[in-house]
Design a protein around this motif. Structure first.
Motif, PDB file in Angstrom:
ATOM      1  N   VAL A 127     -93.538  11.124 -25.967  1.00  7.03           N
ATOM      2  CA  VAL A 127     -92.098  11.358 -26.171  1.00  7.03           C
ATOM      3  C   VAL A 127     -91.658  10.773 -27.518  1.00  7.03           C
ATOM      4  N   THR A 128     -92.123   9.568 -27.816  1.00 12.39           N
ATOM      5  CA  THR A 128     -91.785   8.932 -29.105  1.00 12.39           C
ATOM      6  C   THR A 128     -92.272   9.791 -30.265  1.00 12.39           C
ATOM      7  N   GLN A 129     -93.487  10.293 -30.140  1.00 15.10           N
ATOM      8  CA  GLN A 129     -94.048  11.148 -31.184  1.00 15.10           C
ATOM      9  C   GLN A 129     -93.237  12.439 -31.329  1.00 15.10           C
ATOM     10  N   MET A 130     -92.844  13.011 -30.200  1.00 16.89           N
ATOM     11  CA  MET A 130     -92.051  14.250 -30.209  1.00 16.89           C
ATOM     12  C   MET A 130     -90.717  14.043 -30.922  1.00 16.89           C
ATOM     13  N   ILE A 131     -90.046  12.921 -30.626  1.00 18.87           N
ATOM     14  CA  ILE A 131     -88.766  12.632 -31.284  1.00 18.87           C
ATOM     15  C   ILE A 131     -88.981  12.445 -32.790  1.00 18.87           C
ATOM     16  N   ASN A 132     -90.038  11.741 -33.158  1.00 15.45           N
ATOM     17  CA  ASN A 132     -90.324  11.541 -34.583  1.00 15.45           C
ATOM     18  C   ASN A 132     -90.541  12.876 -35.297  1.00 15.45           C
ATOM     19  N   GLU A 133     -91.176  13.819 -34.606  1.00 15.71           N
ATOM     20  CA  GLU A 133     -91.457  15.116 -35.228  1.00 15.71           C
ATOM     21  C   GLU A 133     -90.210  15.994 -35.344  1.00 15.71           C
ATOM     22  N   PHE A 134     -89.369  15.973 -34.330  1.00 21.37           N
ATOM     23  CA  PHE A 134     -88.125  16.752 -34.397  1.00 21.37           C
ATOM     24  C   PHE A 134     -87.065  16.040 -35.247  1.00 21.37           C
ATOM     25  N   GLY A 135     -87.098  14.695 -35.255  1.00 21.73           N
ATOM     26  CA  GLY A 135     -86.029  13.909 -35.879  1.00 21.73           C
ATOM     27  C   GLY A 135     -84.988  13.563 -34.840  1.00 21.73           C
ATOM     28  N   LYS A 136     -84.368  12.398 -34.949  1.00 22.51           N
ATOM     29  CA  LYS A 136     -83.470  11.944 -33.874  1.00 22.51           C
ATOM     30  C   LYS A 136     -82.129  12.671 -33.871  1.00 22.51           C
ATOM     31  N   ASP A 137     -81.709  13.217 -35.024  1.00 21.94           N
ATOM     32  CA  ASP A 137     -80.420  13.927 -35.092  1.00 21.94           C
ATOM     33  C   ASP A 137     -80.616  15.437 -34.918  1.00 21.94           C
ATOM     34  N   ARG A 138     -79.531  16.085 -34.457  1.00 25.56           N
ATOM     35  CA  ARG A 138     -79.601  17.525 -34.150  1.00 25.56           C
ATOM     36  C   ARG A 138     -80.784  17.818 -33.216  1.00 25.56           C
ATOM     37  N   TYR A 139     -80.944  16.957 -32.238  1.00 26.93           N
ATOM     38  CA  TYR A 139     -82.067  17.110 -31.323  1.00 26.93           C
ATOM     39  C   TYR A 139     -81.697  16.610 -29.934  1.00 26.93           C
ATOM     40  N   LEU A 166     -88.529  27.618 -38.828  1.00 21.97           N
ATOM     41  CA  LEU A 166     -88.036  28.951 -38.475  1.00 21.97           C
ATOM     42  C   LEU A 166     -86.518  28.988 -38.317  1.00 21.97           C
ATOM     43  N   THR A 167     -85.920  27.862 -37.930  1.00 23.17           N
ATOM     44  CA  THR A 167     -84.466  27.832 -37.723  1.00 23.17           C
ATOM     45  C   THR A 167     -83.698  27.317 -38.944  1.00 23.17           C
ATOM     46  N   GLY A 168     -84.415  26.974 -40.009  1.00 23.81           N
ATOM     47  CA  GLY A 168     -83.745  26.569 -41.239  1.00 23.81           C
ATOM     48  C   GLY A 168     -83.296  25.117 -41.273  1.00 23.81           C
ATOM     49  N   GLY A 169     -83.558  24.373 -40.192  1.00 25.30           N
ATOM     50  CA  GLY A 169     -83.287  22.935 -40.198  1.00 25.30           C
ATOM     51  C   GLY A 169     -81.836  22.525 -40.032  1.00 25.30           C
ATOM     52  N   ASN A 170     -80.941  23.472 -39.734  1.00 25.82           N
ATOM     53  CA  ASN A 170     -79.508  23.124 -39.670  1.00 25.82           C
ATOM     54  C   ASN A 170     -78.879  23.306 -38.299  1.00 25.82           C
ATOM     55  N   ILE A 171     -79.695  23.515 -37.280  1.00 29.57           N
ATOM     56  CA  ILE A 171     -79.142  23.733 -35.941  1.00 29.57           C
ATOM     57  C   ILE A 171     -79.797  22.743 -34.973  1.00 29.57           C
ATOM     58  N   THR A 172     -79.051  22.336 -33.962  1.00 36.47           N
ATOM     59  CA  THR A 172     -79.600  21.430 -32.947  1.00 36.47           C
ATOM     60  C   THR A 172     -80.674  22.158 -32.142  1.00 36.47           C
ATOM     61  N   LEU A 173     -81.807  21.485 -31.964  1.00 39.57           N
ATOM     62  CA  LEU A 173     -82.900  22.031 -31.162  1.00 39.57           C
ATOM     63  C   LEU A 173     -83.081  21.200 -29.897  1.00 39.57           C
ATOM     64  N   GLN A 174     -83.573  21.841 -28.867  1.00 43.77           N
ATOM     65  CA  GLN A 174     -83.750  21.179 -27.574  1.00 43.77           C
ATOM     66  C   GLN A 174     -85.140  21.500 -27.027  1.00 43.77           C
ATOM     67  N   GLY A 175     -85.847  20.487 -26.576  1.00 45.12           N
ATOM     68  CA  GLY A 175     -87.172  20.721 -25.993  1.00 45.12           C
ATOM     69  C   GLY A 175     -88.102  19.584 -26.372  1.00 45.12           C
ATOM     70  N   ASN A 176     -89.371  19.833 -26.383  1.00 44.50           N
ATOM     71  CA  ASN A 176     -90.139  20.969 -25.914  1.00 44.50           C
ATOM     72  C   ASN A 176     -91.392  20.457 -25.219  1.00 44.50           C
ATOM     73  N   PHE A 177     -91.221  19.347 -24.462  1.00 41.61           N
ATOM     74  CA  PHE A 177     -92.335  18.665 -23.791  1.00 41.61           C
ATOM     75  C   PHE A 177     -92.936  19.581 -22.728  1.00 41.61           C
ATOM     76  N   ASP A 178     -94.245  19.726 -22.734  1.00 40.39           N
ATOM     77  CA  ASP A 178     -94.929  20.544 -21.722  1.00 40.39           C
ATOM     78  C   ASP A 178     -94.670  19.933 -20.344  1.00 40.39           C
ATOM     79  N   PRO A 179     -94.031  20.679 -19.410  1.00 38.55           N
ATOM     80  CA  PRO A 179     -93.729  20.114 -18.085  1.00 38.55           C
ATOM     81  C   PRO A 179     -94.955  19.525 -17.384  1.00 38.55           C
ATOM     82  N   SER A 180     -96.121  20.123 -17.576  1.00 33.32           N
ATOM     83  CA  SER A 180     -97.340  19.609 -16.938  1.00 33.32           C
ATOM     84  C   SER A 180     -97.738  18.244 -17.492  1.00 33.32           C
ATOM     85  N   ARG A 181     -97.297  17.931 -18.708  1.00 33.81           N
ATOM     86  CA  ARG A 181     -97.611  16.653 -19.323  1.00 33.81           C
ATOM     87  C   ARG A 181     -96.936  15.485 -18.598  1.00 33.81           C
TER      88      ARG A 181
END
Length: 341
Positions: free
Chosen positions: A300-312, A273-288
């Motif tokens: 957390v490792t899985q989340m980073i792999n899905e977002f990618g380590k850069d622009r994140y 949705l953001t076109g892949g060119n902007i830094t994203l921040q998030g998105n771990f469920d606080p209850s988790r």
């Protein structure tokens, strides 16, 4: 020079060895050290006393060691400065005894001189910078104009903010007048925060997801856009709209540096949705964060792999809950620090 500038590098889109990590509401109720101060001082005393606000800001940096600090304050210091009384009641949360309901009420609302009304925040920033001693960057923040309006009109927290929405839909002229006053105050406030020393700012649109996509444009986004336009030349601007996945495409071209993502939007959808060119921040469920530390690390490792380590930037999808064990919060931060792609 800031010793750990990983957060700023990620905001600028630079290549990093690992993503930075911090947590919304990291200076707060899950820490025993915070609760000790809470027992001594009421909420707004903590916000309005620079020594206390700075001490609380630095607590998580010493205890769980994230890559950025966020100034301890509250989004409702803005309406307080604008002639709107705000109390914090135990068991209820924010309480506004004289909610805004008419055009005449809006007329009473002022656009204040920031140093006169919120100078204590700037003092807290300066004290915090001294205590941080350039260890990590400092984030300043404000609520979105729509989110502030929600409290100002509803008079307290709500599941649906029906009175706030009703005010906008039945008295749109008065609503827009109020939103503009909040926007003008917020811009001036954030500019003063930057001048006092914060390294980035975040706009929290906590209740943006209460609106339909069409109403969001009308009553929330166009005011956030004004804030982004006014601040982007001065500092890095993060926009976090909870439940606002439908606006991510427009947010991505707004001039904001980064966008916060809540836990209901997948990494794949957020990148798409953001076109892949902007830094994203998030998105771990606080209850988790109630999960066992070993499971937190895996997720957390899985989340980073899905977002990618850069622009994140690793973060929660909303603020940390008060019942999270400190060791689980630490496990979240440590999982990011030990990440290897």
């Amino acid at each position: 020079m800031i010793k750990n500038d990983l957060f700023l590098k990620a905001l600028r889109g630079e290549t990093v060895e690992r993503p930075p990590v911090w947590m919304m509401r990291q200076a707060g109720r899950y820490l025993p050290e915070f609760m000790a101060l809470k027992r001594k001082y009421d909420f707004f005393t903590r916000c309005q006393t620079p020594e206390l606000a700075s001490e609380i800001t630095v607590q998580p940096i010493d205890i769980i060691e994230p890559d950025a600090a966020i100034l301890f304050s509250d989004i409702l210091v803005i309406p307080q400065a604008m002639n709107i009384e705000v109390q914090m009641k135990d068991g209820i949360g924010p309480w506004l005894p004289n909610p805004i309901r008419t055009p005449a009420d809006v007329d009473w609302v002022i656009v204040p001189q920031i140093q006169d009304t919120l100078g204590y925040v700037m003092e807290a920033i300066k004290m915090t910078k001294e205590k941080l001693a350039n260890r990590v960057p400092l984030i300043g923040f404000a609520g979105s104009p729509w989110t502030i309006l929600c409290y100002a009109v509803q008079g307290q927290g709500s599941k649906n903010f029906d009175k706030a929405k009703g005010f906008c839909f039945t008295q749109p002229e008065a609503a827009h007048q109020l939103l503009q006053k909040i926007t003008d105050t917020t811009i001036a406030y954030l500019k003063e925060k930057v001048a006092a020393g914060v390294n980035a700012v975040q706009v929290f649109d906590s209740w943006g997801g209460m609106l339909s996509p069409v109403d969001y444009q009308e009553f929330s986004w166009k005011y956030i856009q004004q804030i982004v336009d006014a601040l982007k030349e001065h500092t890095e601007v993060i926009v976090f709209g909870k439940g606002c996945w439908f606006a991510l495409k427009e947010m991505a071209t707004s001039g904001a540096t980064a966008l916060g993502i809540d836990w209901t939007c997948s990494a794949q959808n957020a990148r798409y949705l953001t076109g892949g060119n902007i830094t994203l921040q998030g998105n771990f469920d606080p209850s988790r964060l109630l999960s066992p530390p070993a499971e937190i690390k895996k997720m957390v490792t899985q989340m980073i792999n899905e977002f990618g380590k850069d622009r994140y930037i690793v973060n929660l999808g909303h603020g940390i809950l008060p019942n999270i064990p400190v060791e689980n919060a630490k496990a979240f931060v440590d999982a990011v620090k030990s990440y290897q792609s």
